[in-house]
Write a protein that holds these residues in place. Structure first.
Motif, PDB file in Angstrom:
ATOM      1  N   MET A   1      10.993 -18.917 -22.044  1.00 46.25           N
ATOM      2  CA  MET A   1      11.903 -19.856 -21.372  1.00 46.25           C
ATOM      3  C   MET A   1      13.116 -20.164 -22.248  1.00 46.25           C
ATOM      4  SD  MET A   1       9.391 -22.686 -19.630  1.00 46.25           S
ATOM      5  CE  MET A   1      10.814 -23.572 -18.988  1.00 46.25           C
ATOM      6  N   THR A   2      14.228 -20.443 -21.582  1.00 43.18           N
ATOM      7  CA  THR A   2      15.419 -20.872 -22.307  1.00 43.18           C
ATOM      8  C   THR A   2      15.198 -22.277 -22.847  1.00 43.18           C
ATOM      9  OG1 THR A   2      16.800 -19.560 -20.830  1.00 43.18           O
ATOM     10  CG2 THR A   2      17.893 -21.266 -22.122  1.00 43.18           C
ATOM     11  N   PRO A   3      15.508 -22.549 -24.105  1.00 43.88           N
ATOM     12  CA  PRO A   3      15.308 -23.896 -24.656  1.00 43.88           C
ATOM     13  C   PRO A   3      16.071 -24.943 -23.859  1.00 43.88           C
ATOM     14  CG  PRO A   3      15.793 -22.312 -26.393  1.00 43.88           C
ATOM     15  CD  PRO A   3      16.034 -21.603 -25.097  1.00 43.88           C
ATOM     16  N   PRO A   4      15.606 -26.183 -23.846  1.00 47.30           N
ATOM     17  CA  PRO A   4      16.333 -27.241 -23.137  1.00 47.30           C
ATOM     18  C   PRO A   4      17.737 -27.395 -23.706  1.00 47.30           C
ATOM     19  CG  PRO A   4      14.157 -28.003 -23.808  1.00 47.30           C
ATOM     20  CD  PRO A   4      14.375 -26.686 -24.481  1.00 47.30           C
ATOM     21  N   PRO A   5      18.732 -27.667 -22.864  1.00 52.42           N
ATOM     22  CA  PRO A   5      20.097 -27.880 -23.352  1.00 52.42           C
ATOM     23  C   PRO A   5      20.164 -29.046 -24.336  1.00 52.42           C
ATOM     24  CG  PRO A   5      20.064 -27.635 -20.960  1.00 52.42           C
ATOM     25  CD  PRO A   5      18.648 -27.774 -21.400  1.00 52.42           C
ATOM     26  N   ALA A   6      20.970 -28.890 -25.368  1.00 54.30           N
ATOM     27  CA  ALA A   6      21.082 -29.939 -26.389  1.00 54.30           C
ATOM     28  C   ALA A   6      21.549 -31.257 -25.781  1.00 54.30           C
ATOM     29  CB  ALA A   6      22.045 -29.482 -27.482  1.00 54.30           C
ATOM     30  N   GLU A   7      22.473 -31.172 -24.799  1.00 59.72           N
ATOM     31  CA  GLU A   7      22.975 -32.404 -24.186  1.00 59.72           C
ATOM     32  C   GLU A   7      21.892 -33.120 -23.386  1.00 59.72           C
ATOM     33  OE1 GLU A   7      24.472 -28.890 -21.618  1.00 59.72           O
ATOM     34  OE2 GLU A   7      24.144 -29.366 -23.746  1.00 59.72           O
ATOM     35  N   ALA A   8      20.942 -32.356 -22.816  1.00 57.53           N
ATOM     36  CA  ALA A   8      19.835 -32.972 -22.092  1.00 57.53           C
ATOM     37  C   ALA A   8      18.899 -33.702 -23.054  1.00 57.53           C
ATOM     38  CB  ALA A   8      19.066 -31.912 -21.312  1.00 57.53           C
ATOM     39  N   ILE A   9      18.642 -33.099 -24.184  1.00 55.38           N
ATOM     40  CA  ILE A   9      17.794 -33.735 -25.203  1.00 55.38           C
ATOM     41  C   ILE A   9      18.415 -35.055 -25.650  1.00 55.38           C
ATOM     42  CG2 ILE A   9      16.883 -33.497 -27.541  1.00 55.38           C
ATOM     43  CD1 ILE A   9      16.731 -30.471 -27.038  1.00 55.38           C
ATOM     44  N   THR A  10      19.723 -35.027 -25.894  1.00 54.18           N
ATOM     45  CA  THR A  10      20.422 -36.231 -26.349  1.00 54.18           C
ATOM     46  C   THR A  10      20.414 -37.313 -25.284  1.00 54.18           C
ATOM     47  OG1 THR A  10      21.867 -34.919 -27.782  1.00 54.18           O
ATOM     48  CG2 THR A  10      22.624 -37.130 -27.175  1.00 54.18           C
ATOM     49  N   ARG A  11      20.681 -36.929 -24.029  1.00 53.22           N
ATOM     50  CA  ARG A  11      20.741 -37.924 -22.961  1.00 53.22           C
ATOM     51  C   ARG A  11      19.386 -38.575 -22.725  1.00 53.22           C
ATOM     52  NH1 ARG A  11      20.746 -39.667 -17.709  1.00 53.22           N
ATOM     53  NH2 ARG A  11      22.769 -40.280 -16.834  1.00 53.22           N
ATOM     54  N   LEU A  12      18.323 -37.788 -22.746  1.00 56.48           N
ATOM     55  CA  LEU A  12      16.992 -38.359 -22.552  1.00 56.48           C
ATOM     56  C   LEU A  12      16.657 -39.334 -23.668  1.00 56.48           C
ATOM     57  CD1 LEU A  12      14.350 -38.471 -20.969  1.00 56.48           C
ATOM     58  CD2 LEU A  12      13.577 -36.452 -22.237  1.00 56.48           C
ATOM     59  N   ALA A  13      17.008 -38.976 -24.892  1.00 57.81           N
ATOM     60  CA  ALA A  13      16.731 -39.859 -26.023  1.00 57.81           C
ATOM     61  C   ALA A  13      17.517 -41.167 -25.924  1.00 57.81           C
ATOM     62  CB  ALA A  13      17.060 -39.144 -27.334  1.00 57.81           C
ATOM     63  N   GLN A  14      18.726 -41.096 -25.399  1.00 58.86           N
ATOM     64  CA  GLN A  14      19.587 -42.277 -25.343  1.00 58.86           C
ATOM     65  C   GLN A  14      19.316 -43.170 -24.142  1.00 58.86           C
ATOM     66  OE1 GLN A  14      23.536 -40.587 -25.484  1.00 58.86           O
ATOM     67  NE2 GLN A  14      23.566 -40.485 -27.716  1.00 58.86           N
ATOM     68  N   THR A  15      19.015 -42.566 -22.997  1.00 64.75           N
ATOM     69  CA  THR A  15      18.910 -43.350 -21.759  1.00 64.75           C
ATOM     70  C   THR A  15      17.497 -43.424 -21.195  1.00 64.75           C
ATOM     71  OG1 THR A  15      19.312 -41.473 -20.274  1.00 64.75           O
ATOM     72  CG2 THR A  15      21.249 -42.600 -21.182  1.00 64.75           C
ATOM     73  N   GLY A  16      16.623 -42.529 -21.647  1.00 64.15           N
ATOM     74  CA  GLY A  16      15.265 -42.513 -21.113  1.00 64.15           C
ATOM     75  C   GLY A  16      15.115 -41.713 -19.847  1.00 64.15           C
ATOM     76  N   ARG A  17      16.184 -41.019 -19.415  1.00 60.67           N
ATOM     77  CA  ARG A  17      16.113 -40.183 -18.208  1.00 60.67           C
ATOM     78  C   ARG A  17      17.180 -39.099 -18.280  1.00 60.67           C
ATOM     79  NH1 ARG A  17      17.340 -45.517 -16.560  1.00 60.67           N
ATOM     80  NH2 ARG A  17      19.552 -45.830 -16.061  1.00 60.67           N
ATOM     81  N   VAL A  18      16.878 -37.979 -17.588  1.00 58.16           N
ATOM     82  CA  VAL A  18      17.803 -36.854 -17.608  1.00 58.16           C
ATOM     83  C   VAL A  18      17.491 -35.940 -16.441  1.00 58.16           C
ATOM     84  CG1 VAL A  18      16.355 -35.325 -19.033  1.00 58.16           C
ATOM     85  CG2 VAL A  18      18.850 -35.121 -19.159  1.00 58.16           C
ATOM     86  N   ARG A  19      18.465 -35.114 -16.051  1.00 56.58           N
ATOM     87  CA  ARG A  19      18.221 -34.067 -15.071  1.00 56.58           C
ATOM     88  C   ARG A  19      18.652 -32.741 -15.678  1.00 56.58           C
ATOM     89  NH1 ARG A  19      21.212 -35.795  -9.845  1.00 56.58           N
ATOM     90  NH2 ARG A  19      20.289 -33.856  -9.118  1.00 56.58           N
ATOM     91  N   VAL A  20      17.812 -31.737 -15.479  1.00 52.48           N
ATOM     92  CA  VAL A  20      18.050 -30.408 -16.033  1.00 52.48           C
ATOM     93  C   VAL A  20      18.153 -29.429 -14.856  1.00 52.48           C
ATOM     94  CG1 VAL A  20      17.201 -28.604 -17.570  1.00 52.48           C
ATOM     95  CG2 VAL A  20      16.726 -31.014 -18.093  1.00 52.48           C
ATOM     96  N   ASP A  21      19.184 -28.584 -14.865  1.00 53.13           N
ATOM     97  CA  ASP A  21      19.407 -27.651 -13.766  1.00 53.13           C
ATOM     98  C   ASP A  21      18.546 -26.399 -13.914  1.00 53.13           C
ATOM     99  OD1 ASP A  21      21.290 -29.246 -12.514  1.00 53.13           O
ATOM    100  OD2 ASP A  21      22.959 -28.401 -13.653  1.00 53.13           O
ATOM    101  N   MET A  22      17.822 -26.033 -12.860  1.00 56.02           N
ATOM    102  CA  MET A  22      17.112 -24.768 -12.709  1.00 56.02           C
ATOM    103  C   MET A  22      16.272 -24.347 -13.926  1.00 56.02           C
ATOM    104  SD  MET A  22      17.304 -23.220  -9.781  1.00 56.02           S
ATOM    105  CE  MET A  22      18.198 -23.353  -8.231  1.00 56.02           C
ATOM    106  N   PRO A  23      15.408 -25.203 -14.447  1.00 52.79           N
ATOM    107  CA  PRO A  23      14.609 -24.781 -15.599  1.00 52.79           C
ATOM    108  C   PRO A  23      13.605 -23.678 -15.281  1.00 52.79           C
ATOM    109  CG  PRO A  23      13.803 -26.871 -14.769  1.00 52.79           C
ATOM    110  CD  PRO A  23      15.076 -26.570 -14.028  1.00 52.79           C
TER     111      PRO A  23
END
Length: 236
Positions: A1-23
């Motif tokens: 699998m492609t690793p999670p996007p860095a911006e998604a990791i950061t957003r989840l850590a900061q806000t507690g929620r995130v959306r990732v496209d087509m994992p």
């Protein structure tokens, strides 16, 4: 699998929620949509009752119209001031354990989610090495269906993160079925539209709800939902 996007990791850590496209990739995502949209798909109607049991959706819909209207009125009355829901679902782990036939690729999704590669992906996204198990349920929201505000808190369930894999190819905001997050159980702080193939992930506990699907929505809201856990539930 492609690793999670860095911006998604950061957003989840900061806000507690995130959306990732087509994992899961386009092909598998489309296959899952076809499975959930198939007339052969078996659905159970979920309503909050003291018994905590679902009823086959075909049985619920075949009731005497007067009795069906009475049940719906009861749900609406309870929803007005408290926690209530009505939607269709099928718990995948439970179905597999019971030997119920599931359409491919839905049949292999529960196993895929608990394979080392996916668990490592989830740990990478969240930075949480405690994730050891993923449960899953197929869900269908028809016109009139909803899920009132709650925070997924459950004693001893080991829930770390909730997720929603959206599987409806086209959705308009006007159709409802929106995943809304709440501040202090009063104000809507953010809303996710169920865009096709997106994976919504959010930390537990966190107040949220699914708004009622409009009567004029032409398609059901389809998704696979569940939790990333520390341990399997007793009825995985």
């Amino acid at each position: 699998m492609t690793p999670p996007p860095a911006e998604a990791i950061t957003r989840l850590a900061q806000t507690g929620r995130v959306r990732v496209d087509m994992p899961l990739g386009t092909e598998l995502t489309q296959g899952l949509h076809h499975a959930l949209a198939s007339p052969e798909m078996v659905w159970n109607r979920a309503i909050r009752t003291p018994f905590g049991t679902d009823v086959p959706a075909t049985v619920f819909d075949a009731q005497d119209p007067v009795e069906k209207a009475r049940l719906i009125a009861m749900v609406h009355e309870e929803a007005g001031e408290g926690f209530q829901f009505i939607y269709d679902r099928l718990r995948l782990g439970q179905a597999r354990a019971m030997g119920l036939p599931l359409p491919p690729p839905l049949d292999g999704l529960h196993a895929l989610f608990n394979a080392p590669e996916w668990l490592d992906w989830a740990r990478s996204l969240t930075g949480d090495d405690r994730i050891a198990y993923v449960d899953a349920q197929a869900t269908r929201y028809l016109p009139g269906h909803f899920l009132n505000g709650h925070d997924d808190r459950h004693e001893d369930a080991g829930r770390l993160y909730a997720y929603v894999l959206n599987l409806t190819p086209r959705w308009r905001v006007e159709w409802g079925g929106l995943l809304a997050f709440l501040d202090d159980w009063v104000r809507v702080s953010e809303t996710f539209v169920p865009a096709f193939g997106t994976l919504n992930v959010f930390r537990v506990p966190q107040p949220h709800l699914v708004t009622q699907v409009a009567d004029f929505a032409p398609d059901p809201r389809l998704a696979v939902t569940g939790w990333w856990r520390t341990t399997p539930p007793p009825t995985a």
